[in-house]
Every structure is written in C-alpha cells, then in structure tokens.
Design a protein around this motif. Structure first.
Motif, short mmCIF file in Angstrom:
data_model
loop_
_atom_site.label_atom_id
_atom_site.label_comp_id
_atom_site.label_asym_id
_atom_site.label_seq_id
_atom_site.Cartn_x
_atom_site.Cartn_y
_atom_site.Cartn_z
N ASP A 288 17.11 12.13 40.59
CA ASP A 288 17.18 12.99 41.77
C ASP A 288 18.24 14.07 41.56
OD1 ASP A 288 16.36 13.81 44.16
OD2 ASP A 288 17.34 12.24 45.34
N THR A 289 18.10 15.16 42.30
CA THR A 289 19.08 16.23 42.20
C THR A 289 20.40 15.81 42.83
OG1 THR A 289 17.25 17.76 42.36
CG2 THR A 289 19.44 18.66 42.70
N TYR A 290 21.50 16.19 42.22
CA TYR A 290 22.81 15.79 42.71
C TYR A 290 23.21 16.65 43.91
CZ TYR A 290 27.80 14.98 42.84
OH TYR A 290 29.06 14.67 43.25
N GLU A 291 23.48 15.98 45.04
CA GLU A 291 23.91 16.72 46.24
C GLU A 291 25.12 16.04 46.84
OE1 GLU A 291 21.94 19.05 48.60
OE2 GLU A 291 20.90 19.78 46.85
N CYS A 292 26.05 15.60 46.04
CA CYS A 292 27.26 14.92 46.52
C CYS A 292 26.90 13.66 47.31
CB CYS A 292 28.12 15.84 47.36
SG CYS A 292 28.90 17.14 46.43
N GLY A 293 25.82 13.00 46.96
CA GLY A 293 25.48 11.74 47.61
C GLY A 293 24.57 11.88 48.82
N VAL A 294 24.44 13.09 49.36
CA VAL A 294 23.56 13.30 50.51
C VAL A 294 22.12 13.39 50.03
CG1 VAL A 294 23.14 14.81 52.48
CG2 VAL A 294 25.44 14.56 51.57
N ARG B 64 16.59 4.84 30.29
CA ARG B 64 16.36 3.93 31.43
C ARG B 64 16.01 4.79 32.62
NH1 ARG B 64 21.34 2.54 30.17
NH2 ARG B 64 21.49 1.25 28.32
N TYR B 65 14.75 4.72 33.06
CA TYR B 65 14.31 5.58 34.15
C TYR B 65 14.62 4.94 35.49
CZ TYR B 65 11.49 8.61 37.02
OH TYR B 65 11.09 9.51 37.97
N SER B 66 15.17 5.71 36.41
CA SER B 66 15.27 5.25 37.79
C SER B 66 15.18 6.47 38.68
CB SER B 66 16.57 4.49 38.03
OG SER B 66 17.61 5.37 38.33
N PRO B 67 14.41 6.38 39.77
CA PRO B 67 14.17 7.59 40.58
C PRO B 67 15.46 8.16 41.15
CG PRO B 67 13.14 5.63 41.56
CD PRO B 67 13.64 5.23 40.23
N GLU B 68 16.44 7.30 41.45
CA GLU B 68 17.69 7.80 42.03
C GLU B 68 18.44 8.67 41.02
OE1 GLU B 68 16.75 4.58 42.74
OE2 GLU B 68 16.21 5.30 44.75
N LYS B 69 18.43 8.22 39.76
CA LYS B 69 19.16 8.97 38.74
C LYS B 69 18.54 10.34 38.50
CE LYS B 69 19.16 7.32 34.55
NZ LYS B 69 19.55 6.25 33.63
N PRO C 253 16.52 15.94 35.04
CA PRO C 253 16.19 15.62 36.43
C PRO C 253 14.74 15.97 36.77
CG PRO C 253 18.24 16.84 36.29
CD PRO C 253 17.64 16.86 34.93
N ASP C 254 14.14 15.21 37.68
CA ASP C 254 12.72 15.38 38.00
C ASP C 254 12.39 16.78 38.51
OD1 ASP C 254 11.86 12.97 37.19
OD2 ASP C 254 12.12 11.99 39.14
N ARG C 255 13.31 17.37 39.26
CA ARG C 255 12.98 18.67 39.87
C ARG C 255 13.31 19.84 38.95
NH1 ARG C 255 14.96 15.86 44.17
NH2 ARG C 255 13.48 15.43 45.84
#
Lengths: 351, 119
Positions: B41-47, B34-39, A72-74
């Motif tokens: 991102d840190t997981y926060e239960c969708g928030v 396969r890079y995608s910015p959403e993937k 992950p990026d962070r």
C-alpha cells in the motif's frame, strides 16, 4: 587497426579504473559524513564494523542487497524501476570529462589521466547535470505518493532555478579562459598559485559554489527530501538497492561536483609552483592524481561541514536567493568580467 | 561516424549504466520476496490511503519551468560569445551588452509582475 584496438583497451581500462576509484571515494564519503556528523555532535559515529567503523560501507552495501526489493501496487512499474538508475547514471556520466590527472608514460605509451578530453567539456557537464532532475521527478511521480510527488516537484523547481545561476557563473569563467576543454582550463591555471581562477573570479566562484550545493541538493538546499516535512521526499516508497542507488547517486554527484569546483577554480590536478614536465613519467602522473584527490577531498569536507552548520532554507527563501540574488549577480559579474578584460586588453596586458 | 574523442564517453556510459542495471538486477534476485497487501500500500503516515496523489499542484512550478526555458536558452546563447570574446573585442562587448539589457528588462518585468513571489 592495432592502434585503434590499443586505444579502445586503454580507454576502457582508464574508464573502469576511474569508476572504481570514484565508487570507493563515494562509499567512504558516506562513512566520512557520518563520522564527521558524529564529531560535530560530540559522539563517536559508526564504530562497530571494523576498527574506526572502517567496514561500515561494506556492511551497508550487503544490507541493501539483502533487503526486499518491492514495488508498491499503485506505482507505475516501469518508471519506478528506471528512476533510480537515471539519477545514478546522470551523476556518474559527469566523470567522463573530469581531468583526474595529467599524463603518465607506462609500457612506452603516453596515457592521459582523463577519460575524454572533448573540446566541449563544459557544455557536456551542463547537459548531463541537467538530466539529474529527471530521475528525481520520475521517481516522485511514479511512486504515486503525495510526499514523493511533492518532493519531486520541489526538486525540479530548485534544480532548474540554480542551473541558470550556475550557467551564468561559468560564462564569466569562459570569458577569461576562452576554451571549453577542461584540460586546457587546468593547464592555464598551473604555475603560480595566484593563477587559480578562484582569485581572478571571486564573485563567479561564490555563485558557482552556492549553485553546486543546490544542484547536489545538499544542506542547506536539501528540500527535495526534507525529512521533517516530507518523510523521505521522492524516495519515500523506495527500498533495498533502488533506494541505495538514489543515495549513491547523491554522493556521486557531491564527489564529482567537488571535483568540478576544484577543476574550474582551484587548478585541478596542477601542483602550485611546479612546472609541467615535457616527458612525464609514472611518478608525475600519480602525483597529479593525488593532488586532484587531495583538493577534492578537502572540498567534500567543506560540503559536509556546511551540512552540519547551516539550517535548511524555506522554499520561498530558496527561490528568492536563486532568482532575485544569484541571477542578477551573475549578469553583473559577466558585464564586470568582460569590461575588465577589455580594459586589460587595451592596456596591452594578456591576463 | 563518431569523432574519436567521443568514443571514451560512450565507454563511460556503458561502464556506469552497466553498474547501475546489474546492481538493480542483483538486488532483485538476492532479496527475499514476501507479498502482503499492507506492505504494497502507499505510505500515508499510517492513515488509510485516500485520493490519488496525482492531483493539482501550485501553478508557480509551471511558471518557474517556463522562465527556466527562457533564461537557460539565453545562457546557452552566451557560451559561444564567451569563448570567442578575446577576438570579438569591443564590438562583441557592445552587442552582448544590448542583449543583456533586454534580458535584464525581462527579469525586472517578471519581478514587478510578481512571478517570482512565493507566499
């Protein structure tokens, strides 16, 4: 010089061989766990990959390798990669001192079925299993995710609390055995079945068993990853084989913890009522090896059985059990064992 | 020079460590990228992500850490005593008894102070 080279080759073969055996047991423990869970819940469990789901662990492994391995990026890149290997290595290193069997003679050479019979075996195990917490805490921290961090912090609290109880249980055992070499401890338990330490140290055994469950973070102590509170706990952000190594490390820890319980309390590789021969052949070595694994697999079944029987603890209950019950009980057990040993000694009894 | 007994331990380190690192390297090379910015991102239960995860957490965990250091040191202290208990006899029992009493008083004190309470 040739003797040294022969020694190195022998030990390398023994180490690699045992590692392969442990890996095989660990891989099939994942299948066994799911099968047992299935039968507990009145369903079949995995049964598509090969007859009786026998190829399931291989399918899982291939799938892990084929998944995207992303960071992950962070996250903290370096620590994020180190953490899973750390967990796996801390679990696997314990293998070095576990006596998997007695000796066997092959090609005129007496081979010890134990990687290293060091005289501080128990200290080594405590030191290495203490390292296990780091992998999880580093993983939880490096992910930079709130669930991971919480899982990691909870783990550190849990593992260090139960390490003290485990240490106290082992002190009582050492009082009796007077050695830290695991091979000698097994030898002292050979012969009649009532020589097993589980009969002479029942309180210590209970403390050790509960602590071993907590140290391997198995149900009812699996708070580090409590999936209905923390998503996946410390490995929420992990994918592909990085996650696989965490999972593998957990099962390796369970396998070797079972082996350790067997070694310390159930006579290890010794076969009850069968004396240890002076000149062991290949057969004797293999028999003791099988005896060790038979007992260990039974112990692993107990681990799985408990997992599907007991509900999870709440965190305050977990800490209460560790600090307010197991530690006072452990101290009491040491005083009791030492006192009884003194009484027996003054009466002229050796055991 | 390393004692001979410990060389096999080093071999085990190499075998187990080598397996772990080769596995990681293999999965890095074999898996798709396969890079995608959403993937990423840190997981926060969708928030949507907010606030860094490395904020403050309960002081209780530090307290447990400190207590662990004290108690674990004392347990380590007991190992040499336990191994030699049969030779030390009554004298060893009495001296460790004094030590254990002090240890128990410490445990009772922190218990009474509420250091072991999780509410």
């Amino acid at each position: 010089m040739t003797e040294t080279i022969a020694f190195l080759i022998e030990k390398s073969i023994v180490a690699a061989g045992f590692f392969v055996v442990v890996l095989g047991v660990v891989a099939y423990a994942t299948l066994g766990e799911r099968k047992i869970a299935g039968y507990f819940q009145d369903r079949h469990g995995p049964n598509r990959a090969g007859p009786w789901g026998i190829l399931q662990p291989i399918a899982d492994g291939v799938k892990f390798f084929a998944k995207e391995d992303f960071i992950p990026d962070r996250a903290d890149k370096i620590l994020f990669v180190i953490a899973p290997t750390f967990t796996f290595m801390a679990a696997g290193f314990i293998m070095a001192v576990i006596p998997f069997g007695d000796r066997l003679t092959i090609f005129g050479r007496e081979v010890l079925l134990q990687i290293a019979d060091i005289n501080i075996g128990i200290l080594y195990i405590l030191a290495i299993s203490g390292l296990g917490a780091y992998g999880i805490v580093i993983g939880g921290w490096a992910s930079n995710n709130k669930y991971s961090l919480m899982g990691g912090i909870r783990t550190s609290g849990q593992l260090i609390s139960y390490e003290i109880a485990m240490g106290l249980a082992i002190v009582a055992l050492l009082l009796d055995h007077g050695t830290m070499s695991l091979r000698t401890i097994v030898m002292q338990q050979s012969g009649a079945i009532w020589h097993w330490s589980v009969f002479t140290h029942p309180i210590g055994f209970m403390i050790f068993l509960v602590s071993a469950f907590a140290e391997a973070s198995r149900m009812p102590f699996d708070l580090p990853e409590a999936e209905n509170e923390l998503v996946g706990g410390y490995h929420t952000e992990y994918s592909s084989m990085k996650f696989g190594l965490f999972q593998f490390g957990e099962y390796t820890h369970m396998t070797l913890a079972s082996g350790l319980i067997i070694t310390l309390y159930f006579g290890g590789w010794s076969i009850p009522f069968v004396p240890i021969p002076e000149n062991p052949g290949i057969l004797w070595g293999l028999l003791t090896f099988c005896a060790f694994w038979a007992k260990t697999l039974l112990m692993m079944f107990v681990f799985m059985w408990v997992r599907w029987t007991l509900p999870r603890f709440r965190y305050d209950q977990l800490m209460n059990l560790g600090w307010k019950k197991l530690i006072p009980l452990g101290i009491f057990n040491i005083v009791l064992t030492a006192g009884l040993l003194l009484v027996f000694q003054s009466m002229g009894l050796t055991n | 020079m390393l004692p001979r007994d410990f060389i096999p331990v080093l071999i085990t380190f190499l075998v187990v460590g080598g397996f772990a690192w080769i596995t990681l390297l293999a999965t890095h090379l074999l898996g798709p990228k396969r890079y995608s910015p959403e993937k990423m991102d840190t997981y926060e239960c969708g928030v949507d992500y907010r606030d860094d995860a490395r904020s403050r957490f309960s002081i209780k965990f530090y307290l447990v850490g400190v207590l662990f250091v004290i108690f674990d040191l004392e347990v380590v202290f007991m190992y040499p005593w336990a191994v030699n208990f049969r030779e030390l006899g009554l004298f060893g029992f009495a001296s460790m008894g004094v030590f254990l009493v002090i240890l128990t008083i410490g445990l009772l004190y922190e218990w009474k102070k509420g250091a072991l309470e999780w509410e």
